[in-house]
Design an enzyme around this catalytic site. Structure first.
Site, PDB file in Angstrom:
ATOM      1  N   LYS A 205     -32.376  59.820  11.145  1.00  0.00           N
ATOM      2  CA  LYS A 205     -31.106  59.144  11.419  1.00  0.00           C
ATOM      3  C   LYS A 205     -30.887  58.076  10.358  1.00  0.00           C
ATOM      4  CE  LYS A 205     -28.651  56.405  14.792  1.00  0.00           C
ATOM      5  NZ  LYS A 205     -28.478  56.097  16.208  1.00  0.00           N
ATOM      6  N   ARG A 215     -19.082  52.868  17.530  1.00  0.00           N
ATOM      7  CA  ARG A 215     -19.355  51.478  17.922  1.00  0.00           C
ATOM      8  C   ARG A 215     -18.117  50.844  18.543  1.00  0.00           C
ATOM      9  NH1 ARG A 215     -23.189  49.812  12.724  1.00  0.00           N
ATOM     10  NH2 ARG A 215     -24.742  51.445  13.121  1.00  0.00           N
ATOM     11  N   LYS A 228     -28.344  47.829  10.443  1.00  0.00           N
ATOM     12  CA  LYS A 228     -29.494  48.491  11.070  1.00  0.00           C
ATOM     13  C   LYS A 228     -30.465  49.065  10.036  1.00  0.00           C
ATOM     14  CE  LYS A 228     -26.908  49.569  15.319  1.00  0.00           C
ATOM     15  NZ  LYS A 228     -26.712  50.543  16.412  1.00  0.00           N
ATOM     16  N   LYS A 259     -28.794  63.184  11.592  1.00  0.00           N
ATOM     17  CA  LYS A 259     -27.576  62.437  11.892  1.00  0.00           C
ATOM     18  C   LYS A 259     -27.289  61.433  10.787  1.00  0.00           C
ATOM     19  CE  LYS A 259     -25.810  59.314  15.400  1.00  0.00           C
ATOM     20  NZ  LYS A 259     -26.161  58.447  16.491  1.00  0.00           N
TER      21      LYS A 259
HETATM   22  C1  PBG Z   1     -27.332  54.194  18.244  1.00  0.00           C
HETATM   23  C2  PBG Z   1     -26.377  55.323  18.251  1.00  0.00           C
HETATM   24  C3  PBG Z   1     -25.504  55.594  17.207  1.00  0.00           C
HETATM   25  C4  PBG Z   1     -24.741  56.690  17.589  1.00  0.00           C
HETATM   26  C5  PBG Z   1     -25.198  57.117  18.832  1.00  0.00           C
HETATM   27  N1  PBG Z   1     -26.220  56.248  19.235  1.00  0.00           N
HETATM   28  C6  PBG Z   1     -25.381  54.966  15.873  1.00  0.00           C
HETATM   29  C7  PBG Z   1     -25.302  53.510  15.748  1.00  0.00           C
HETATM   30  O1  PBG Z   1     -24.455  52.873  16.355  1.00  0.00           O
HETATM   31  O2  PBG Z   1     -26.086  52.963  14.962  1.00  0.00           O
HETATM   32  C8  PBG Z   1     -23.653  57.261  16.746  1.00  0.00           C
HETATM   33  C9  PBG Z   1     -22.764  58.283  17.347  1.00  0.00           C
HETATM   34  C10 PBG Z   1     -21.522  58.541  16.575  1.00  0.00           C
HETATM   35  O3  PBG Z   1     -21.204  57.870  15.566  1.00  0.00           O
HETATM   36  O4  PBG Z   1     -20.819  59.451  16.995  1.00  0.00           O
HETATM   37  N2  PBG Z   1     -28.287  54.206  19.214  1.00  0.00           N
END
Ligand code: PBG
Length: 335
Positions: A205, A215, A228, A259
């Site tokens: 990821k 977000r 992050k 991802k």
């Molecule tokens: C973090 C999380 C993220 C997504 C799902 N769980 C990324 C993040 O905010 O760092 C991203 C999903 C998306 O963008 O569709 N636990």
């Protein structure tokens, strides 16, 4: 043309277009297929009464109430979508520094899982294991003096995963990128008697710009402090992805995820070739938003763009795709 002009092994003996001359030849020689059974439907849930609350940066992918999420599960069953991944928008009043709401057995996620499983038991339910929807700083782990603490975070993620599995989640998907979390979660699930709970690790990821709309959807964008990059991977790296996957496989992951999706097709191919395990791509919120925005402006054909991008994941070696487009894609695909 006389035979002396004819060179074997070259044009015109070789005309690749012969195979592309008609729909039937193209179908006959197609190398990869995209099916409804390749889809995992990503959806965001909220704790309010409104069935659907629009997210401006994700048009069409609304936040759903628990009741609407149940309807979605029933729809998924009808459409032949094998699984749904849920992501919660948590009331700001329930967020704190440690993200304690994440391990609440009566929290939004657990109530949603129970309701969906009761209404559509044949649909797999996947949940995110990470603290970011629940923390008042928007990070996936516990923070102290600006540092994300690995082991303290893992302890909380373990509690979260066990509670989710006990609520009936079929797949727990750690998306936090802490070290050692897959092994710790696997051990705790075994201890809790949850031996059939699958772990899909967000193994590779990346610290990506493409999570922005997500977000917004879960309400972490407004609270997130900093970035992050000390836990999510550097987009420049590829060998590191294999190392992350190898660790998660050794720790007990059943399935691997890469991802975001489209900018990381090379990683999907490497991961699939190296581990030959069920491998998934996440077509994330920013990828969804880009297609939606361009289509809304009439700049591309949306259905074709959906098909082509989802098909690209299959071609790269993915066994399935987590996507906000799942119901729309299912409507145009075979079972
Ligand atoms: C973090 C999380 C993220 C997504 C799902 N769980 C990324 C993040 O905010 O760092 C991203 C999903 C998306 O963008 O569709 N636990």
């Amino acid at each position: 043309m006389s035979m002396k002009d004819f060179t074997p092994g070259a044009f015109p003996a070789l005309r690749p277009r012969r195979l592309r001359q008609a729909d039937w030849t193209r179908r006959l020689v197609r190398e990869t297929t995209l099916l409804r059974s390749d889809l995992i439907w990503a959806l965001v849930v909220h704790d309010g009464a409104a069935a659907r609350v629009p997210v401006p940066s994700m048009p069409g992918a609304d936040r759903l109430s628990i009741e609407a999420a149940v309807e979605a599960a029933i729809e998924a069953e009808k459409l032949g979508i094998p699984a749904i991944a849920i992501f919660p928008q948590i009331d700001v009043k329930k967020k704190n520094a440690l993200g304690t709401e994440a391990a609440n057995p009566d929290g939004l996620v657990c109530r949603t899982v129970k309701a969906m499983k009761a209404a559509a038991p044949g649909v797999g339910i996947m949940v995110d294991v990470a603290l970011d929807p629940f923390t008042d700083h928007g990070h996936d782990g516990v923070i102290e003096g600006g540092r994300i603490l690995n082991d303290e975070s893992v302890a909380r993620l373990v509690d979260q995963a066990v509670v989710q599995a006990e609520a009936g989640a079929d797949i727990v998907a750690p998306s936090d990128m802490m070290d050692g979390r897959v092994g710790a979660i696997r051990a705790a699930l075994e201890k809790a008697g949850k031996t059939d709970t699958l772990i899909m690790s967000y193994a590779a990821k990346y610290a990506s710009a493409f999570y922005g709309p997500y977000r917004d959807a879960i309400g972490s964008a407004s609270v997130l402090q900093g970035d992050k990059k000390t836990y999510q991977m550097d987009p420049a790296n590829t060998d590191e992805a294999l190392r992350e996957c190898a660790l998660d496989v050794a720790e007990g992951a059943d399935m691997l995820m890469v991802k975001p999706g489209l900018p990381y097709l090379d990683i999907i191919r490497r991961v699939k070739d190296a581990f030959a395990l069920p491998t998934y791509a996440f077509q994330v919120s920013g990828e969804y938003a880009m297609i939606r925005a361009a289509a809304a402006n009439g700049w591309l054909d949306e259905d074709r763009a959906i098909r082509e991008t989802l098909g690209a994941f299959k071609r790269a070696g993915a066994d399935g795709i987590i996507t906000y487009f799942a119901p729309r894609a299912a409507a145009m695909l075979d079972a």
